[in-house]
Design an enzyme around this catalytic site. Structure first.
Site, PDB file in Angstrom:
ATOM      1  CG  ASP A  38       7.229  31.357  28.313  1.00 24.72           C
ATOM      2  OD1 ASP A  38       7.604  31.789  27.205  1.00 24.72           O
ATOM      3  OD2 ASP A  38       6.498  30.361  28.436  1.00 24.72           O
TER       4      ASP A  38
ATOM      5  CG  ASP B 266       5.492  27.624  22.742  1.00 27.28           C
ATOM      6  OD1 ASP B 266       6.248  27.330  23.685  1.00 27.28           O
ATOM      7  OD2 ASP B 266       4.617  28.504  22.824  1.00 27.28           O
TER       8      ASP B 266
END
Length: 918
Positions: free
Chosen positions: A517, A593
């Site tokens: 990530d 996200d």
């Protein structure tokens, strides 16, 4: 704002980081084209006034290429133009400076190898142009002004610089200024053009950040026109419609990997990945380009929303209008012009051509296609054990538990919190005992901490990215002060890979996999939340040159590490946020996200379709939305949608309410459980489709026009899609609806509801009733789908379970399909240790035959056959195989659904067999 600045001064750096992640996206943190000086300059080029010419008297002809000197008549700068013929209806065009003052960066790592050349033949040459042939395709290169026309057969499909928007800013010394501040031209060099009048050409400020631009203006730009195309697709990643919109009077689509918090929908802002491949489709032809450049890039689109597209298509097909055209304009900050042309002519041809260049997704491990459970963060190993046990208690299949950043010892990756996760190996083994896996996160930012081995190694061995002044680059991310490994250096990538070895990653096992990530890279206090462009990498390259491949290099390192730890035996599984062309060879991708809102559920379809046509088939979105709290209806609908998308993981922010399915009311729990169980029943189909994708590059999740390329109504659809050529999926993405309008393609096709077996005729839009327990999913007539309907707590436990075949007949009473199986985890399949079966129903006979010479000793057998669309009259069936001989079978016919069930044929799936209906 003054009080906020004062408050921030009183907070620690880590507190500032956390504040950054409280607010939604702030557009002012990210540049517009007008704020990006090179985009402003490139977009300011006037059409029809190209100053670039070829000197055909300098032509050099090789067996697979031509080379010509190019001149910019505005300033005398010289360039080298090269055209290469490649295998499989593909061409490559490169334009670089003839003798640059400094080398210009040429992208590595995206291609899976050096492209295979094809023979090129010159068919005509004059003072004005040269025409060459490769296979059945022709390319004509015009000298004055420079233009390239590419033909597929006799059809012109792509024109280069037809609008004259080319711009190539050659590297030059920074001009001196006189006392009045006016630039003094260098009489000994090329004539200085108006590029230098741009105040951002030599240095540029954005907010509080300064970009020193030591090489000055180095932008490259070129326009491409797709003749006969109605829409363009691809260039992910953007939270926008699948068919690219016109950018007339708005910002171009931007490709610059960024950490965009709570991203907005329906615009061309940059997100986490950049894949500069664009596919244009019309009712007669499909073609594509791959712009191989890793710098910040903007793409203008014209000719789509500038007119009534559907009306123009209909008029063109009827012969009453001129052919449609999509015009595009690619603009990059640095690098060279390096472009591949995929000439089709069909959609699947373009996918094959592109993935021959950049690779396909290797067949994932079987577990990776199942259900994944994640949260930022599961609190400790007891929390993990409790959630895992609850999955079993509520009879919810699950294959993977995930751990976010809080599992580490103070954000030091490759470590475990010594209190909360004190026994990681035992935790993993408890999961493995049930056939499950664990995934942990490893981000690229390295905590600057003298008690952290990774930081000490990087400091002692000079492994970090540098600032423009040659000092170690420092930025802020989750651990606070952080530095970043210079992954452009092969030695440093090798070092990072070695950290995944079991002897180095203490507490890990072969059943632990990795999540990369924040690898854009995300730098909370950097310009646009990323690294400064004038930072320096291995070889002296600026970060501006390689920015969009940093995440790719991160996953390359991880992939090699996972490969090495099993001595090359087990297929790695990696999830990455940042991605580029070629990332599909190493990792799956999720859309970042997102938010628990209906719009974010809706956008999962066009976002995954865009990734899929750009070569990244293994894609998905956080189920339920990362931010905020979904209500029961949204959560249920999201699970139902995600059950039919390639990567299937629920995930949520640390500040959201816990949302494991059993925390909702019982009706919601039952809906979610049923969606997950449905996914597990179709795992044999998913596995087969991914195997076939590795072979031919066709997307697993694909737009309808791939299978129906001349069907106009499919061109702009992005609320439904196909899985392979077998299932039509239209998720419910609006609240409170009792029906949805589904377009069924193919006027000669029949579609069967997978639950009721109801038939729908293709060739139009039909309102389909939906309840909370149903989303519209239909099997295409003429296909055979393999399933496993004994649902267990993990996919590994179904390995030897029997198969069910759903045979959906077409108008001719026929159907065909395929089934692939292997050990589900190793690379043995590349040594021909698998079974790949052709399934065919014709003349009331169903047969299974080997497709190739590969064999795999499966213990699975055939439990049931369901034949849809069969007229009445069948009373019995006989199965025949080598080991079982001839056996009479029990059948049941349903008059209402016109379906026949053949029970327990019990033939081995490892053998060829036949079932005859009588």
């Amino acid at each position: 704002m003054r009080w906020l600045r004062f408050a921030l001064c009183l907070l620690s750096a880590v507190d500032i980081v956390l504040i950054y992640y409280v607010e939604a996206v702030d557009r002012s943190n990210f540049k517009t084209c007008q704020q990006s000086s090179f985009c402003r300059r490139c977009r300011g080029v006037q059409p029809g006034k190209s100053s670039y010419e070829l000197h055909l008297n300098t032509l050099k002809i090789e067996p697979s290429s031509i080379e010509v000197e190019m001149i910019n008549t505005q300033n005398g700068a010289r360039f080298r133009f090269q055209l290469f013929a490649l295998q499989d209806e593909t061409f490559r065009m490169k334009i670089n400076e003839w003798a640059p003052l400094k080398p210009r960066y040429e992208v590595q790592y995206a291609l899976q190898g050096e492209p295979v050349l094809n023979k090129l033949t010159v068919i005509e040459k004059t003072a004005e142009f040269i025409s060459v042939m490769a296979g059945a395709n022709k390319v004509t290169v015009h000298a004055i002004p420079f233009r390239v026309d590419l033909f597929s057969g006799d059809q012109l499909v792509i024109s280069v610089n037809a609008r004259g928007l080319m711009k190539f800013e050659h590297i030059r010394p920074k001009p001196e200024q006189n006392e009045a501040g006016e630039k003094i031209e260098d009489e000994g060099g090329p004539h200085i053009d108006d590029t230098l009048s741009d105040p951002g050409a030599w240095e540029e400020n954005f907010k509080s950040h300064h970009d020193s631009k030591p090489n000055g203006p180095t932008a490259v730009a070129l326009d491409f026109s797709f003749n006969g195309a109605h829409y363009a697709y691809g260039i992910p990643e953007h939270a926008d419609s699948f068919a690219l919109k016109s950018t007339k009077n708005i910002d171009p689509y931007r490709l610059y990997n960024l950490d965009v918090f709570e991203y907005e929908l329906n615009n061309g802002m940059s997100l986490y990945g950049s894949v500069p491949v664009l596919i244009a489709h019309g009712n007669t032809h499909t073609a594509g380009i791959f712009w191989l450049n890793a710098a910040e890039t903007w793409v203008d689109i014209l000719g789509t929303a500038d007119q009534n597209v559907v009306s123009s298509i209909v008029n063109f097909v009827s012969g009453s209008a001129t052919p449609p055209q999509v015009d595009t304009h690619f603009m990059s900050e640095s690098g060279i012009i390096d472009t591949f042309f995929m000439l089709g002519p069909k959609p699947k041809d373009v996918f094959r051509q592109y993935t021959r260049l950049t690779g396909t997704t290797p067949l994932p491990q079987y577990f990776a296609l199942a259900h994944h459970q994640c949260r930022w963060n599961y609190n400790d190993q007891d929390d993990v054990r409790n959630v895992d046990n609850k999955m079993d208690e509520y009879d919810i299949p699950n294959d993977v538990m995930w751990l976010d950043i809080e599992h580490t010892d103070s954000k030091r990756y490759f470590t475990w919190d010594p209190v909360k996760f004190s026994q990681p190996t035992e935790m993993i083994n408890n999961l493995t005992a049930k056939g499950r896996k664990l995934v942990t996160i490893v981000d690229p930012h390295i905590k600057r901490d003298s008690n952290y081995f990774l930081h000490n190694d990087a400091e002692n061995n000079d492994y970090y990215v540098k600032t423009k002044d040659g000092k170690v680059f420092e930025g802020w991310c989750w651990p606070g002060s952080s530095s970043y490994l210079d992954l452009l250096n092969p030695e440093i990538r090798s070092y990072l890979s070695s950290q995944y070895l079991l002897q180095n990653y203490h507490g890990s096992t072969l059943d632990l996999y990795i999540w990369n990530d924040m690898n854009e890279p995300s730098v909370f206090n950097g310009p646009e939340i990323t690294m400064h462009k004038d930072s320096l990498h291995y070889g002296g390259w600026e970060h501006r040159d390689i920015h969009n491949i940093y995440g790719l290099l991160n996953t390359v390192s991880t992939y090699e590490g996972l490969l090495q730890r099993s001595d090359g035996k087990l297929r790695p599984f990696i999830l990455t946020r940042s991605h580029y062309a070629g990332s599909q060879r190493y990792a799956s991708v999720w859309t970042g996200d997102n938010t628990a809102e209906w719009g974010h559920l809706q956008i999962t379809i066009p976002m995954c379709l865009s990734l899929s046509v750009a070569g990244i088939s293994f894609c998905g979105a956080d189920v339920g939305g990362f931010f905020k709290n979904p209500d029961s209806e949204l959560f249920s609908r999201w699970y139902q949608a995600a059950a039919f998308q390639p990567f299937f993981r629920t995930h949520s922010h640390i500040d959201t309410k816990r949302r494991e399915p059993w925390l909702f009311d019982e009706p919601t729990l039952l809906l979610i459980r049923e969606a997950i169980r449905t996914r597990y029943s179709f795992l044999p189909l998913w596995y087969t489709l991914f195997f076939e994708h590795e072979q031919d590059g066709a997307p697993v999740m694909r737009p309808l026009w791939v299978e129906y390329p001349s069907e106009v109504a499919t061109f702009a659809l992005d609320d439904e899609y196909l899985l392979g050529d077998r299932l039509l999926v239209h998720p419910v993405t609006q609240p409170g609806v009792s029906d949805v309008s589904v377009y069924f393609p193919g006027t000669q096709d029949i579609w069967y509801d997978i639950n009721t077996y109801r038939k729908v005729q293709g060739g139009g839009t039909v309102k389909i009733a939906v309840t909370m327990s149903k989303i519209p999913v239909f099997q295409r007539g003429g296909t055979i789908i393999p399933k496993k309907e004994r649902i267990r707590r993990s996919s590994a436990l179904t390995h030897n379970d029997p198969y069910t075949l759903i045979v959906a007949l077409d108008r001719n009473g026929s159907a065909s399909g395929t089934l692939y199986m292997d050990d589900g985890q190793s690379f043995d399949y590349r040594e021909k240790k698998y079974l790949y079966l052709s399934l065919e129903f014709k003349g009331n006979k169903l047969s299974s035959r080997y497709i190739d010479t590969a064999r795999y000793p499966t213990r699975s057998w055939l439990e049931r056959v369901v034949i849809l669309g069969l007229p009445p009259g069948i009373t019995r069936a006989q199965a025949e195989s080598k080991s079982a001989g001839r056996v009479t079978l029990e059948t049941t016919y349903n008059t209402e659904t016109q379906s026949l069930i053949v029970r327990k044929p019990a033939v081995s799936m490892a053998e060829e067999w036949t079932i005859v209906l009588q």
